[in-house]
Design an enzyme around this catalytic site. Sequence first.
Site, PDB file in Angstrom:
ATOM      1  N   PRO A 206       0.740  -1.002  -0.047  1.00  0.00           N
ATOM      2  CA  PRO A 206       0.146   0.102   0.023  1.00  0.00           C
ATOM      3  C   PRO A 206       0.795   1.254   0.052  1.00  0.00           C
ATOM      4  O   PRO A 206       1.959   1.305   0.584  1.00  0.00           O
ATOM      5  CB  PRO A 206      -0.952  -0.144   1.572  1.00  0.00           C
ATOM      6  CG  PRO A 206      -0.490  -1.229   1.804  1.00  0.00           C
ATOM      7  CD  PRO A 206       0.653  -2.007   1.254  1.00  0.00           C
ATOM      8  N   HIS A 396      10.182 -23.981  11.633  1.00  0.00           N
ATOM      9  CA  HIS A 396      10.577 -23.010  10.786  1.00  0.00           C
ATOM     10  C   HIS A 396      11.017 -23.710   9.542  1.00  0.00           C
ATOM     11  O   HIS A 396      11.815 -24.497   9.502  1.00  0.00           O
ATOM     12  CB  HIS A 396      11.724 -22.567  11.492  1.00  0.00           C
ATOM     13  CG  HIS A 396      12.315 -21.211  10.839  1.00  0.00           C
ATOM     14  ND1 HIS A 396      13.535 -20.991  10.516  1.00  0.00           N
ATOM     15  CD2 HIS A 396      11.675 -20.158  10.121  1.00  0.00           C
ATOM     16  CE1 HIS A 396      13.755 -19.979   9.904  1.00  0.00           C
ATOM     17  NE2 HIS A 396      12.531 -19.394   9.818  1.00  0.00           N
ATOM     18  N   HIS A 397      10.485 -22.925   8.090  1.00  0.00           N
ATOM     19  CA  HIS A 397      10.882 -23.736   7.238  1.00  0.00           C
ATOM     20  C   HIS A 397      11.667 -22.623   6.365  1.00  0.00           C
ATOM     21  O   HIS A 397      11.100 -21.474   5.816  1.00  0.00           O
ATOM     22  CB  HIS A 397       9.624 -23.988   6.244  1.00  0.00           C
ATOM     23  CG  HIS A 397       9.147 -25.365   6.714  1.00  0.00           C
ATOM     24  ND1 HIS A 397       8.050 -25.650   5.979  1.00  0.00           N
ATOM     25  CD2 HIS A 397       9.462 -26.107   7.536  1.00  0.00           C
ATOM     26  CE1 HIS A 397       7.697 -26.872   6.767  1.00  0.00           C
ATOM     27  NE2 HIS A 397       8.735 -27.159   7.464  1.00  0.00           N
ATOM     28  N   GLU A 398      13.001 -22.356   6.472  1.00  0.00           N
ATOM     29  CA  GLU A 398      13.703 -21.385   5.859  1.00  0.00           C
ATOM     30  C   GLU A 398      14.122 -22.015   4.426  1.00  0.00           C
ATOM     31  O   GLU A 398      14.668 -22.847   4.285  1.00  0.00           O
ATOM     32  CB  GLU A 398      14.844 -21.008   6.489  1.00  0.00           C
ATOM     33  CG  GLU A 398      15.732 -20.061   5.692  1.00  0.00           C
ATOM     34  CD  GLU A 398      15.188 -18.654   5.398  1.00  0.00           C
ATOM     35  OE1 GLU A 398      14.424 -17.687   6.131  1.00  0.00           O
ATOM     36  OE2 GLU A 398      14.637 -18.488   3.958  1.00  0.00           O
ATOM     37  N   HIS A 466       7.585 -15.132   6.474  1.00  0.00           N
ATOM     38  CA  HIS A 466       8.750 -14.086   6.477  1.00  0.00           C
ATOM     39  C   HIS A 466       9.134 -13.805   4.970  1.00  0.00           C
ATOM     40  O   HIS A 466       9.085 -14.771   4.209  1.00  0.00           O
ATOM     41  CB  HIS A 466       9.677 -14.220   7.329  1.00  0.00           C
ATOM     42  CG  HIS A 466       9.371 -13.650   8.798  1.00  0.00           C
ATOM     43  ND1 HIS A 466      10.205 -12.847   9.572  1.00  0.00           N
ATOM     44  CD2 HIS A 466       8.296 -14.156   9.498  1.00  0.00           C
ATOM     45  CE1 HIS A 466       9.544 -12.814  10.781  1.00  0.00           C
ATOM     46  NE2 HIS A 466       8.303 -13.317  10.767  1.00  0.00           N
ATOM     47  N   GLU A 467       9.644 -12.731   4.562  1.00  0.00           N
ATOM     48  CA  GLU A 467      10.071 -12.312   3.214  1.00  0.00           C
ATOM     49  C   GLU A 467       9.001 -12.907   2.484  1.00  0.00           C
ATOM     50  O   GLU A 467       9.082 -13.746   1.308  1.00  0.00           O
ATOM     51  CB  GLU A 467      11.109 -13.003   2.827  1.00  0.00           C
ATOM     52  CG  GLU A 467      12.637 -12.573   3.516  1.00  0.00           C
ATOM     53  CD  GLU A 467      12.783 -13.312   4.906  1.00  0.00           C
ATOM     54  OE1 GLU A 467      12.272 -14.545   4.933  1.00  0.00           O
ATOM     55  OE2 GLU A 467      13.164 -12.620   5.931  1.00  0.00           O
ATOM     56  N   GLU A 485       5.858 -10.982   7.579  1.00  0.00           N
ATOM     57  CA  GLU A 485       6.737  -9.742   7.908  1.00  0.00           C
ATOM     58  C   GLU A 485       6.420  -8.715   6.600  1.00  0.00           C
ATOM     59  O   GLU A 485       5.430  -8.118   6.848  1.00  0.00           O
ATOM     60  CB  GLU A 485       8.048 -10.616   7.822  1.00  0.00           C
ATOM     61  CG  GLU A 485       8.918  -9.325   8.452  1.00  0.00           C
ATOM     62  CD  GLU A 485      10.433 -10.114   8.499  1.00  0.00           C
ATOM     63  OE1 GLU A 485      11.207  -9.957   9.321  1.00  0.00           O
ATOM     64  OE2 GLU A 485      10.849 -10.846   7.139  1.00  0.00           O
ATOM     65  N   GLU A 491      13.738  -7.091  14.231  1.00  0.00           N
ATOM     66  CA  GLU A 491      15.080  -7.875  14.142  1.00  0.00           C
ATOM     67  C   GLU A 491      16.160  -6.826  13.593  1.00  0.00           C
ATOM     68  O   GLU A 491      17.222  -6.807  14.155  1.00  0.00           O
ATOM     69  CB  GLU A 491      15.056  -8.935  13.088  1.00  0.00           C
ATOM     70  CG  GLU A 491      14.587  -8.652  11.632  1.00  0.00           C
ATOM     71  CD  GLU A 491      14.518  -9.767  10.539  1.00  0.00           C
ATOM     72  OE1 GLU A 491      14.072 -10.729  11.217  1.00  0.00           O
ATOM     73  OE2 GLU A 491      14.457  -9.510   9.597  1.00  0.00           O
TER      74      GLU A 491
END
Length: 684
Positions: A206, A396-398, A466-467, A485, A491
């Site tokens: 936005p 967590h899946h990075e 995230h990202e 995120e 962070e």
Amino acid sequence: MMHKKTITFLVFLFAVFSAQAIIRIEDGKGGVAYVMSSPDNKIEVTAGNLPDGKAYYQVTKNANKIIAPSALGVSIVSKEPELGENVEIIDAKVATFDETWEQVWGEERFVRNHYNELTVKFRQKTGKQRLFNVIFRVFNDGIGFRYEFPEQPNMDYFIIDDEKTEFHIAGNPKAWWIPSHAENSFGESLYRKTSFDKIDVTAATPLTVEMSDSKLEGYGTHLAIHEANLTDYASMTLINTKENTLKCELVPWANGLKVYARTPFVSPWRMVIIADNAGELLTSHLELNLNEPCKIENTSWIKPMKYVGIWWGMHINKYTWQMGEKHGGTTENTMRYMDFAAKNGFGGVLVEGWNYGWESLEHDGNFMNFTRPFDDFDLEKICKYGQAKGVNFIGHHETYGAVLNYERQMAEGYELLQKNGVHAVKSGYVKDKFDKVEWHDGQYGVRHYRRALEEAAKHQIMLDVHEPIKQTGIRRTLPNLMAQEGARGQEFNAWDNGGGNPPSHTCTLPFTRILAGPMDYTPGVFNFDIPHPKARVQSTLANQLALYVVLYSPIQMACDLPENYEKNPKPFQFIRDVVTDWDTTVVLNAAIGEYVTIVRKDRNSENWYIGSITNEQPRSFKIKLDFLTAGEKYVAQIYADGKNADYKTNPTDIIIKEIKVNSKTVLDLKLAAAGGQAIRIVKK
Ligand code: NOJ
């Protein structure tokens, strides 16, 4: 005025609930337009074609220009003129819609979806005479429109190489914006506040605008330009092309093309929230209303919650993601976090660095394995241990943007967690280019995020991305998309060489990034002694507490180390008490980047929570508690900046007190520089 308004004929149609007029205007030179108003008649959209055949629309509110005549259309790979260039109108229809729906979770339990709709059907005048429609929905809080490409003899598979949509904003207003790709394509930039003509690179949405009628900061017409229901298309970014005009610039595939499609096909909704002041932007439900209803039948496993995690420790270098001496995600440490979570009412413990792939140190997602836990992480034991205490492991899946590798393993990865009773995953995509070549926000990436969300739903997994791709209201349809995120989060305060997020940042987020949807900002720093030479948490402790109310998310992390909370039980009590699912949200005051005070009512009790924050400027506010039920008694538990609170030298000075209040009480809030105030109001 562009048209000499000669209303040549009026036809009345009766739509679902009430009468809607089709208003057709001809300018006598070949230009034809249709007009549609919002249910309260304040906002008016006019759409049609100009005498030269160009498709356009314009918007007014209370007869004041909001969007001056602006182009509509798309260019498809073809030798013929683009759709929108040389068109005639073959038909138009109207409808009206009014319903109230209930959110699975949200800032507001019930949402009214009330709009008038105008569909304008265009045909190219020459060549293959392709057809496309533009559907407008006009609400009391703004407008949405989308392109529809119906099935037709001369258009089957097609490729969009440009979208021509423009937003020609009247005047030269102020805008809050971030570059879409200049610094980082995940929205992790500081917001710029410039006049419209100073938007000098493609901007993300936005994008928020304060119109020139604003006499006092925060008051006067505010707009937010964004898109809704981005499902199988490229993200819209905005480029300043000419005088106060932002043009849609779609994020391309690696080959430069924008969207692969086949009729029948629809674009996402282009939307503009039109608010009478900054605070009203926050209570608009335009984006959600432009999305489809919930597709998940059994939503009992989708639960807002607070969580803690083995996470901040990595960002301040206490722990590593990899196995070794400082490994954070060990069985023992996770069980310690679970004990802490259970004792303090947190629903989940996030663990990063629990799976093979991290040890490669290559930061190449192709090494990531989502089904093989590290040797010192006993997944089964941990999950059972947590469940016995009512705490869920959050996996967590990075992916590091290796989407093909992730898609190969995704179903199995979710399956493994589901088998162990896990209902939440934080995913990560730290790399601008997916599979090394495709923008994460082009059609390639949009398709991936959607696929992951649908696959997660099949395994009853909630996602915290995230990202991410920007939010566009998909959470209405798939409410397992909890938070994302997509902006500079806490962070940055652990490692940013630029000094961390300035105090104005959290005062800007609600009016920009969070208009798109909930943000996993991860508030709750209690130990302000950051080991990094430059990074700082530029806020007071009371401000950190207020963020739980101000920065909306159905999942809220308490980001700091358990030991830092254990040392400070009194202020920690607010985090223990605050909830993450709301019945009602009211904005008590607001000026973008300056300050904001929000009050929200708990969805499951009669308690209210207030969060108030300010930028570098200390402020005092008088807050009327007239939202409380008249005649009832309440106690306000107040967490305020202490007299000596100073975000640079003494951030933890806090006053905690209780006072009796009722609907007639007026509270005096005093906020230090970069300070805040958090209040829990409990019904007695
Ligand atoms: C960036 C994410 O925002 C952060 O939360 C995470 O810890 C790291 N990537 C590692 O995945």
